[in-house]
Design a protein around this motif. Structure first.
Motif, PDB file in Angstrom:
ATOM      1  N   LEU A 163      48.119  49.784  29.237  1.00  0.00           N
ATOM      2  CA  LEU A 163      48.257  50.789  27.268  1.00  0.00           C
ATOM      3  C   LEU A 163      47.678  49.330  26.766  1.00  0.00           C
ATOM      4  O   LEU A 163      46.949  49.427  25.075  1.00  0.00           O
ATOM      5  CB  LEU A 163      49.510  50.749  26.486  1.00  0.00           C
ATOM      6  CG  LEU A 163      49.653  51.825  27.033  1.00  0.00           C
ATOM      7  CD1 LEU A 163      51.498  51.777  26.991  1.00  0.00           C
ATOM      8  CD2 LEU A 163      49.512  52.641  26.120  1.00  0.00           C
ATOM      9  N   THR A 164      47.464  47.643  27.000  1.00  0.00           N
ATOM     10  CA  THR A 164      46.955  46.983  26.421  1.00  0.00           C
ATOM     11  C   THR A 164      45.595  47.120  26.395  1.00  0.00           C
ATOM     12  O   THR A 164      44.942  46.445  25.415  1.00  0.00           O
ATOM     13  CB  THR A 164      47.731  45.612  26.231  1.00  0.00           C
ATOM     14  OG1 THR A 164      48.979  45.551  26.496  1.00  0.00           O
ATOM     15  CG2 THR A 164      46.842  44.306  25.928  1.00  0.00           C
ATOM     16  N   LEU A 176      43.920  49.803  24.085  1.00  0.00           N
ATOM     17  CA  LEU A 176      43.791  49.610  22.918  1.00  0.00           C
ATOM     18  C   LEU A 176      42.970  48.293  22.502  1.00  0.00           C
ATOM     19  O   LEU A 176      42.468  48.570  21.280  1.00  0.00           O
ATOM     20  CB  LEU A 176      45.664  49.392  22.221  1.00  0.00           C
ATOM     21  CG  LEU A 176      45.512  48.280  20.967  1.00  0.00           C
ATOM     22  CD1 LEU A 176      45.820  49.997  20.078  1.00  0.00           C
ATOM     23  CD2 LEU A 176      46.901  48.033  21.091  1.00  0.00           C
ATOM     24  N   VAL A 227      39.887  50.471  22.022  1.00  0.00           N
ATOM     25  CA  VAL A 227      39.547  50.485  20.908  1.00  0.00           C
ATOM     26  C   VAL A 227      39.569  49.655  19.808  1.00  0.00           C
ATOM     27  O   VAL A 227      38.981  49.938  18.229  1.00  0.00           O
ATOM     28  CB  VAL A 227      41.219  51.371  20.831  1.00  0.00           C
ATOM     29  CG1 VAL A 227      41.191  51.782  18.666  1.00  0.00           C
ATOM     30  CG2 VAL A 227      41.525  52.577  21.228  1.00  0.00           C
ATOM     31  N   ILE A 228      40.569  49.014  19.740  1.00  0.00           N
ATOM     32  CA  ILE A 228      39.923  47.256  18.723  1.00  0.00           C
ATOM     33  C   ILE A 228      38.294  47.393  18.104  1.00  0.00           C
ATOM     34  O   ILE A 228      38.175  46.805  17.703  1.00  0.00           O
ATOM     35  CB  ILE A 228      40.838  46.729  19.107  1.00  0.00           C
ATOM     36  CG1 ILE A 228      42.282  46.978  18.276  1.00  0.00           C
ATOM     37  CG2 ILE A 228      40.675  45.825  18.307  1.00  0.00           C
ATOM     38  CD1 ILE A 228      43.253  46.254  18.197  1.00  0.00           C
ATOM     39  N   ILE A 279      49.935  41.196  21.990  1.00  0.00           N
ATOM     40  CA  ILE A 279      50.126  43.020  21.622  1.00  0.00           C
ATOM     41  C   ILE A 279      51.204  43.739  22.919  1.00  0.00           C
ATOM     42  O   ILE A 279      51.647  44.209  23.072  1.00  0.00           O
ATOM     43  CB  ILE A 279      48.605  43.414  21.582  1.00  0.00           C
ATOM     44  CG1 ILE A 279      48.279  43.638  20.179  1.00  0.00           C
ATOM     45  CG2 ILE A 279      48.423  44.978  22.486  1.00  0.00           C
ATOM     46  CD1 ILE A 279      48.300  44.011  19.357  1.00  0.00           C
ATOM     47  N   ILE A 302      54.572  45.304  23.117  1.00  0.00           N
ATOM     48  CA  ILE A 302      54.723  46.544  23.784  1.00  0.00           C
ATOM     49  C   ILE A 302      55.431  46.485  25.472  1.00  0.00           C
ATOM     50  O   ILE A 302      56.045  47.326  25.222  1.00  0.00           O
ATOM     51  CB  ILE A 302      52.832  46.782  24.889  1.00  0.00           C
ATOM     52  CG1 ILE A 302      51.883  47.213  23.697  1.00  0.00           C
ATOM     53  CG2 ILE A 302      53.046  48.112  25.616  1.00  0.00           C
ATOM     54  CD1 ILE A 302      50.441  47.817  23.680  1.00  0.00           C
TER      55      ILE A 302
END
Length: 68
Positions: free
Chosen positions: A26-27, A30, A33-34, A53, A57
């Motif tokens: 997930l990190t 993300l 995306v960032i 992050i 999480i």
């Protein structure tokens, strides 16, 4: 509920291992995306942000997985 280690061919895995793997995936997602949304000059501390992050999480996953 008792928490036990998993024995896979004599190799003991902690129950938090799955949470760490999910939090890492997930990190990374993300982070991608960032990278696309935030311009580079505003996103200078990428490593620090990634660790923060990941920690958030993982804490959420552990909190949901092992409630008191």
């Amino acid at each position: 509920m008792a928490i036990h280690e998993w024995d896979i061919e004599g190799f003991l895995l902690s129950p938090i291992f799955i949470g760490v793997c999910i939090a890492l995936l997930l990190t990374m997602l993300l982070g991608r995306v960032i990278d696309r949304l935030i311009p580079w000059p505003l996103y200078r501390h990428e490593a620090l942000f990634g660790v923060a992050i990941f920690s958030v999480i993982l804490a959420m996953l552990v909190g949901w997985s092992f409630p008191d």
